[in-house]
Design an enzyme around this catalytic site. Structure first.
Site, PDB file in Angstrom:
ATOM      1  N   GLU A   1       0.020  -9.279  -1.235  1.00 27.17           N
ATOM      2  CA  GLU A   1      -1.829  -9.476  -1.253  1.00 27.17           C
ATOM      3  C   GLU A   1      -2.313  -9.535  -2.539  1.00 27.17           C
ATOM      4  O   GLU A   1      -2.926 -10.230  -2.847  1.00 27.17           O
ATOM      5  CB  GLU A   1      -2.151  -8.556  -0.210  1.00 27.17           C
ATOM      6  CG  GLU A   1      -1.588  -8.868   1.359  1.00 27.17           C
ATOM      7  CD  GLU A   1      -2.046  -8.019   2.337  1.00 27.17           C
ATOM      8  OE1 GLU A   1      -1.608  -6.618   2.128  1.00 27.17           O
ATOM      9  OE2 GLU A   1      -2.673  -8.311   3.381  1.00 27.17           O
TER      10      GLU A   1
ATOM     11  N   GLY B   1       0.843  -5.127   0.904  1.00 25.30           N
ATOM     12  CA  GLY B   1      -0.359  -5.302  -0.293  1.00 25.30           C
ATOM     13  C   GLY B   1       0.161  -5.657  -1.680  1.00 25.30           C
ATOM     14  O   GLY B   1      -0.646  -6.137  -2.194  1.00 25.30           O
TER      15      GLY B   1
ATOM     16  N   GLU C   1       3.792  -5.816   7.318  1.00 25.16           N
ATOM     17  CA  GLU C   1       3.148  -4.626   7.968  1.00 25.16           C
ATOM     18  C   GLU C   1       3.186  -4.464   9.555  1.00 25.16           C
ATOM     19  O   GLU C   1       3.068  -3.389   9.853  1.00 25.16           O
ATOM     20  CB  GLU C   1       1.710  -5.009   7.697  1.00 25.16           C
ATOM     21  CG  GLU C   1       1.034  -4.738   6.415  1.00 25.16           C
ATOM     22  CD  GLU C   1       1.215  -6.031   5.354  1.00 25.16           C
ATOM     23  OE1 GLU C   1       1.862  -6.697   5.686  1.00 25.16           O
ATOM     24  OE2 GLU C   1       0.558  -6.069   4.201  1.00 25.16           O
TER      25      GLU C   1
ATOM     26  N   ALA D   1       1.002  -1.163   0.036  1.00 22.37           N
ATOM     27  CA  ALA D   1      -0.045  -0.050  -0.012  1.00 22.37           C
ATOM     28  C   ALA D   1       0.948   1.171   0.014  1.00 22.37           C
ATOM     29  O   ALA D   1       2.233   1.141   0.377  1.00 22.37           O
ATOM     30  CB  ALA D   1      -0.772   0.155   1.206  1.00 22.37           C
TER      31      ALA D   1
HETATM   32  C1  HXC Z   1       4.975   4.522  -1.017  1.00 22.27           C
HETATM   33  C2  HXC Z   1       7.118   3.617  -1.317  1.00 22.27           C
HETATM   34  C3  HXC Z   1       6.987   2.307  -0.886  1.00 22.27           C
HETATM   35  C4  HXC Z   1       5.199   2.502  -0.401  1.00 22.27           C
HETATM   36  C5  HXC Z   1       8.687   2.164  -1.537  1.00 22.27           C
HETATM   37  N1  HXC Z   1       8.351   3.415  -1.696  1.00 22.27           N
HETATM   38  N2  HXC Z   1       7.794   1.560  -1.203  1.00 22.27           N
HETATM   39  N3  HXC Z   1       6.188   4.653  -1.152  1.00 22.27           N
HETATM   40  N4  HXC Z   1       4.645   3.163  -0.187  1.00 22.27           N
HETATM   41  N5  HXC Z   1       4.848   0.934  -0.045  1.00 22.27           N
HETATM   42  C6  HXC Z   1       9.012   4.618  -2.431  1.00 22.27           C
HETATM   43  C7  HXC Z   1      10.085   4.992  -1.563  1.00 22.27           C
HETATM   44  O1  HXC Z   1       9.778   6.092  -0.388  1.00 22.27           O
HETATM   45  C8  HXC Z   1      11.258   5.727  -2.120  1.00 22.27           C
HETATM   46  O2  HXC Z   1      10.790   7.098  -2.583  1.00 22.27           O
HETATM   47  C9  HXC Z   1      11.093   4.778  -3.532  1.00 22.27           C
HETATM   48  O3  HXC Z   1       9.871   4.123  -3.498  1.00 22.27           O
HETATM   49  C10 HXC Z   1      11.963   3.717  -3.672  1.00 22.27           C
HETATM   50  O4  HXC Z   1      12.252   3.049  -2.241  1.00 22.27           O
HETATM   51  P1  HXC Z   1      13.519   3.013  -1.490  1.00 22.27           P
HETATM   52  O5  HXC Z   1      13.063   2.539  -0.179  1.00 22.27           O
HETATM   53  O6  HXC Z   1      14.444   4.136  -1.707  1.00 22.27           O
HETATM   54  O7  HXC Z   1      14.005   1.319  -2.075  1.00 22.27           O
HETATM   55  P2  HXC Z   1      15.075   0.466  -1.728  1.00 22.27           P
HETATM   56  O8  HXC Z   1      16.063   0.960  -0.500  1.00 22.27           O
HETATM   57  O9  HXC Z   1      15.801  -0.334  -2.570  1.00 22.27           O
HETATM   58  O10 HXC Z   1      14.244  -0.425  -0.650  1.00 22.27           O
HETATM   59  C11 HXC Z   1      13.180  -1.201  -1.574  1.00 22.27           C
HETATM   60  C12 HXC Z   1      12.010  -1.840  -0.517  1.00 22.27           C
HETATM   61  C13 HXC Z   1      11.595  -0.536   0.480  1.00 22.27           C
HETATM   62  C14 HXC Z   1      12.694  -2.847   0.605  1.00 22.27           C
HETATM   63  C15 HXC Z   1      11.133  -2.329  -1.190  1.00 22.27           C
HETATM   64  O11 HXC Z   1      11.116   0.701  -0.218  1.00 22.27           O
HETATM   65  C16 HXC Z   1      10.418  -0.788   1.331  1.00 22.27           C
HETATM   66  O12 HXC Z   1      10.628  -1.538   2.475  1.00 22.27           O
HETATM   67  N6  HXC Z   1       9.281  -0.424   1.042  1.00 22.27           N
HETATM   68  C17 HXC Z   1       7.993  -0.219   1.954  1.00 22.27           C
HETATM   69  C18 HXC Z   1       7.671  -2.086   1.927  1.00 22.27           C
HETATM   70  C19 HXC Z   1       6.266  -2.109   2.661  1.00 22.27           C
HETATM   71  O13 HXC Z   1       6.413  -2.007   4.102  1.00 22.27           O
HETATM   72  N7  HXC Z   1       5.115  -2.337   2.307  1.00 22.27           N
HETATM   73  C20 HXC Z   1       4.111  -2.676   3.217  1.00 22.27           C
HETATM   74  C21 HXC Z   1       3.197  -1.410   3.169  1.00 22.27           C
HETATM   75  S1  HXC Z   1       1.834  -1.426   4.010  1.00 22.27           S
HETATM   76  P3  HXC Z   1      11.613   8.373  -2.672  1.00 22.27           P
HETATM   77  O14 HXC Z   1      10.796   9.197  -3.053  1.00 22.27           O
HETATM   78  O15 HXC Z   1      12.438   8.267  -1.489  1.00 22.27           O
HETATM   79  O16 HXC Z   1      12.613   7.961  -3.871  1.00 22.27           O
HETATM   80  C22 HXC Z   1       0.604  -2.433   3.318  1.00 22.27           C
HETATM   81  C23 HXC Z   1      -0.567  -2.370   3.894  1.00 22.27           C
HETATM   82  C24 HXC Z   1      -1.434  -3.157   3.018  1.00 22.27           C
HETATM   83  O17 HXC Z   1       1.018  -2.877   2.087  1.00 22.27           O
HETATM   84  C25 HXC Z   1      -3.122  -3.241   3.617  1.00 22.27           C
HETATM   85  C26 HXC Z   1      -3.739  -1.914   3.494  1.00 22.27           C
HETATM   86  C27 HXC Z   1      -5.164  -1.882   3.769  1.00 22.27           C
END
Ligand code: HXC
Length: 261
Positions: A115, A112, A135, A66
């Site tokens: 998912e 997500g 999450e 998400a």
């Molecule tokens: C918004 C995101 C994002 C996300 C990455 N980005 N994931 N933006 N939402 N889920 C953005 C970063 O902010 C960054 O933007 C750019 O994408 C590149 O990401 P980096 O982190 O710089 O890349 P890297 O260091 O290679 O790491 C990759 C990664 C990491 C391991 C995938 O980005 C990460 O951990 N992302 C989050 C994963 C996560 O926690 N997902 C679950 C979300 S909650 P900028 O602008 O800085 O370049 C969820 C809930 C679902 O999914 C249910 C809802 C009801």
């Protein structure tokens, strides 16, 4: 229909949705979820399409979850639940589509993103793909069915391990656990997805649609009820033109020509 966050293409029997926000690693914001729903609604009306491939733009991510900035700006429990319901609605629609849905996981499929892949019928992944449900590290639970679909696919122990640790696992580990069906080199991922779609398209359309429904609905029933459901579907298919064609084609040693009725 013009989309901003996804690319939606249909070529003959196969549709491809590419989640297209590579700068945010294809994270699902509400506009993207809305567009996914619109594309899936369109497909539900298109019986010429036999398979849907879902993938992510760029080389790094399928979908990184998400959109965390949207989650961060949620202001009420109701708004949070609505966010959860929004993708659930799309995943239920994917499950009800007559087409076979294939996730082509080209990189990170986290939260997500995983998912969304779990809501598809079959998961292919590239060798460097990683999946996980991180999450709890954000103070959340998987809110788009991830814990529960992993539990059904791979068991309670695997679901608790993935959800409680939030660990990212490799595609090969996910395959070992039964969460991914096939792994191929990145350069071959989309070709492989198209080959799979072509295999599906060779088979009888009604039979594949009802087989999918049998497995999806059957998973929510007792075995006895599911077998009664299977029995009804089997009988229904026996009266189709396609079963006459399929069995005749076998006996006459020729390829079947399906009509989907
Ligand atoms: C918004 C995101 C994002 C996300 C990455 N980005 N994931 N933006 N939402 N889920 C953005 C970063 O902010 C960054 O933007 C750019 O994408 C590149 O990401 P980096 O982190 O710089 O890349 P890297 O260091 O290679 O790491 C990759 C990664 C990491 C391991 C995938 O980005 C990460 O951990 N992302 C989050 C994963 C996560 O926690 N997902 C679950 C979300 S909650 P900028 O602008 O800085 O370049 C969820 C809930 C679902 O999914 C249910 C809802 C009801």
């Amino acid at each position: 229909m013009a989309f901003e966050n996804i690319v939606f293409e249909i070529n003959e029997h196969v549709a491809v949705i590419t989640v297209n926000r590579p700068k945010a690693l294809n994270a699902l914001n509400s506009a993207t979820i809305r567009e996914l729903g619109q594309a899936v609604d369109q497909l539900a009306q298109d019986s010429s399409v036999r398979a849907l491939i879902i993938t992510g733009a760029g080389e790094k991510a399928f979908v990184a979850g998400a959109d965390i900035s949207e989650v961060n700006s949620i202001e009420s429990s109701l708004q949070g639940s609505q966010m959860s319901e929004a993708l659930h609605a799309v995943l239920w629609k994917l499950g009800e589509l007559p087409q076979v849905t294939i996730a082509a996981i080209n990189g990170f499929a986290l939260g997500g993103g995983f998912e969304l892949a779990l809501g598809c019928d079959i998961r292919l992944a590239s060798e460097q793909a990683q999946v996980g449900l991180p999450e709890v590290g954000l103070g959340l639970v998987p809110g788009w069915g991830g814990a529960l679909r992993v539990q059904r696919l791979a068991g309670t122990g695997v679901a608790k391990y993935l959800v409680l640790t939030g660990e990212r696992i490799s595609a090969s580990e996910a395959q070992r656990l039964g969460l991914i069906e096939k792994i191929v080199p990145a350069a071959e991922l989309l070709d492989e997805a198209h080959k799979l779609a072509a295999k599906v398209a060779k088979n009888a359309p009604l039979a594949t649609a009802l087989a999918k429904r049998l497995i999806n609905r059957g998973a929510e029933m007792s075995l006895r009820d599911a077998i009664a459901y299977e029995n009804g579907i089997f009988g229904q298919l026996c009266m189709t033109e396609d079963v006459k064609e399929g069995t005749s084609a076998f006996l006459e040693k020729r390829a079947a020509k399906w009509q989907g009725k």
